[in-house]
Design a protein around this motif. Structure first.
Motif, PDB file in Angstrom:
ATOM      1  N   GLN A 124       0.847  -1.073  -0.371  1.00  0.00           N
ATOM      2  CA  GLN A 124      -0.162   0.057  -0.022  1.00  0.00           C
ATOM      3  C   GLN A 124       0.831   1.068   0.124  1.00  0.00           C
ATOM      4  O   GLN A 124       0.548   2.275   0.235  1.00  0.00           O
ATOM      5  CB  GLN A 124      -1.136  -0.211   1.624  1.00  0.00           C
ATOM      6  CG  GLN A 124      -1.936  -0.786   1.515  1.00  0.00           C
ATOM      7  CD  GLN A 124      -2.565  -1.587   2.642  1.00  0.00           C
ATOM      8  OE1 GLN A 124      -2.835  -0.510   3.481  1.00  0.00           O
ATOM      9  NE2 GLN A 124      -3.182  -2.219   2.622  1.00  0.00           N
ATOM     10  N   ALA A 131      -0.365   3.642  -2.069  1.00  0.00           N
ATOM     11  CA  ALA A 131      -1.807   4.187  -2.030  1.00  0.00           C
ATOM     12  C   ALA A 131      -1.658   5.727  -0.757  1.00  0.00           C
ATOM     13  O   ALA A 131      -1.907   6.722  -1.121  1.00  0.00           O
ATOM     14  CB  ALA A 131      -2.410   3.551  -2.196  1.00  0.00           C
ATOM     15  N   TYR A 140      -2.190   8.996  -1.116  1.00  0.00           N
ATOM     16  CA  TYR A 140      -3.572   9.582  -0.287  1.00  0.00           C
ATOM     17  C   TYR A 140      -2.928  10.706   0.405  1.00  0.00           C
ATOM     18  O   TYR A 140      -3.838  11.734   0.933  1.00  0.00           O
ATOM     19  CB  TYR A 140      -3.429   8.627   0.758  1.00  0.00           C
ATOM     20  CG  TYR A 140      -4.855   8.712   1.651  1.00  0.00           C
ATOM     21  CD1 TYR A 140      -6.319   8.031   1.342  1.00  0.00           C
ATOM     22  CD2 TYR A 140      -5.280   9.440   2.855  1.00  0.00           C
ATOM     23  CE1 TYR A 140      -7.029   8.080   2.406  1.00  0.00           C
ATOM     24  CE2 TYR A 140      -6.283   9.226   3.668  1.00  0.00           C
ATOM     25  CZ  TYR A 140      -7.578   8.809   3.302  1.00  0.00           C
ATOM     26  OH  TYR A 140      -8.007   8.854   3.936  1.00  0.00           O
TER      27      TYR A 140
END
Length: 342
Positions: free
Chosen positions: A219, A222, A226
């Motif tokens: 992740q 991401a 974010y």
């Protein structure tokens, strides 16, 4: 993204570069010494950084945290004790007064308790700021970063605020930061940054930081995407199994024991617990205790026989024979090569 910084266990990307402290001559000298002095075995007259564990209390039970694992394993001595307590303000003042007088570069409010649980945290930060500490920074899980506390923290005098936030995915985050609510924490961070902007404040510089392990490693991109338009900086720090307390293998890439490892921290910092106990570093347990600030100066402990013996032991290549250093986790190096953000 810009201004990438990469070390063995840590990677940071600065999004917002408008923080003049990082470009000041004194800060540049500090960071130059921070990296060069351990390599050249130059010992400063006083620690460059003091880690302060202001409380042993925490409102979360993070799965990889030493505090969680020590409590789980019934370890009741050392920095993270079963006994719950907060640092007395007078003890704190004694520490800050000596540190400021001796020219400390940084005060790091950290440890594995949650600093915002301390009822005097705002006044403590203000006191240190009044002593003109160059880099006054704090770690928090941000669960309590709202309302008056958030507003007062913004103006208390921190140079940096580091928020532990281990995933951009609610399910993953809440499995790691047990007891936290993803939506609440993200909202706290956004509101804090909005308030900072509204008040037209440059500081504190805010970094979110993720501990990378098997469960969240995929992740990372991401995570960057974010938070890149929310905070000032994004950090990734590799998971470490301190003292092999964690029975689960959370490393995302192979690691090997580095027999000739010399710990930089012995030339950089000391850690002080909530009750005034002084330790060789924040990772250590009871046999890493040097003394107490109530009856010793930090300076004399920094130059004491125990620290001399530890430094010499590391330099002699005997880390595997030194307690508490032999299996702290810092001496494990990655087998695979370094990586970068996409």
């Amino acid at each position: 993204m810009s201004n990438q910084t990469k070390f063995e266990h840590f990677e940071e990307h600065v999004v917002n570069k408008e923080h003049d402290i990082f470009n000041s001559p004194k800060f540049e000298i500090y960071r130059k010494r921070w990296f060069e002095y351990p390599e050249k075995r130059i010992l400063t007259d006083f620690p460059m950084n003091i880690d302060l564990c202001l409380t042993s209390r925490c409102n979360l039970s993070c799965i990889m945290c030493r505090r969680t694992l020590e409590l789980k394993n019934g370890i009741t001595s050392g920095i993270f004790q079963t006994e719950q307590g907060d640092m007395d303000f007078n003890v704190y003042k004694k520490i800050i007064d000596e540190a400021a007088r001796e020219g400390v570069y940084a005060i790091h409010i950290s440890g594995d308790g949650e600093p915002l649980l301390h009822e005097d945290i705002i006044e403590m930060i203000k006191y240190a700021r009044s002593k003109n500490i160059l880099d006054l920074f704090m770690h928090t899980n941000a669960t309590l970063l709202y309302g008056d506390v958030a507003a007062e923290l913004l103006e208390a005098g921190l140079t940096r605020l580091i928020i532990s936030m281990d995933s951009p995915v609610k399910e993953t985050y809440e499995k790691i930061r047990v007891g936290a609510d993803f939506d609440v924490v993200v909202n706290n961070i956004k509101n804090f940054m909005d308030l900072k902007k509204k008040k037209e404040l440059k500081y504190p510089f805010v970094r979110v930081q993720m501990v990378e392990m098997k469960s969240n490693r995929d992740q990372r991109n991401a995570y960057v995407n974010y938070f890149r338009n929310i905070v000032d900086s994004i950090g990734l720090i590799e998971y470490m199994n301190f003292y092999e307390l964690d029975e689960e293998d959370r490393y995302y890439r192979p690691r090997k024991y580095k027999n000739d490892y010399v710990c930089r921290q012995l030339w950089q910092r000391l850690c002080i617990n909530f009750n005034g106990n002084v330790y060789i570093c924040v990772h250590t347990h009871e046999n890493g205790k040097l003394g107490m600030v109530q009856n010793s100066s930090i300076k004399e402990l920094w130059h004491g026989e125990k620290m001399k013996k530890l430094r010499n032991g590391h330099l002699d290549g005997n880390i595997d024979k030194i307690s508490p250093c032999s299996n702290c986790g810092q001496q494990l190096e990655s087998v695979t090569g370094k990586e970068k953000f996409d």
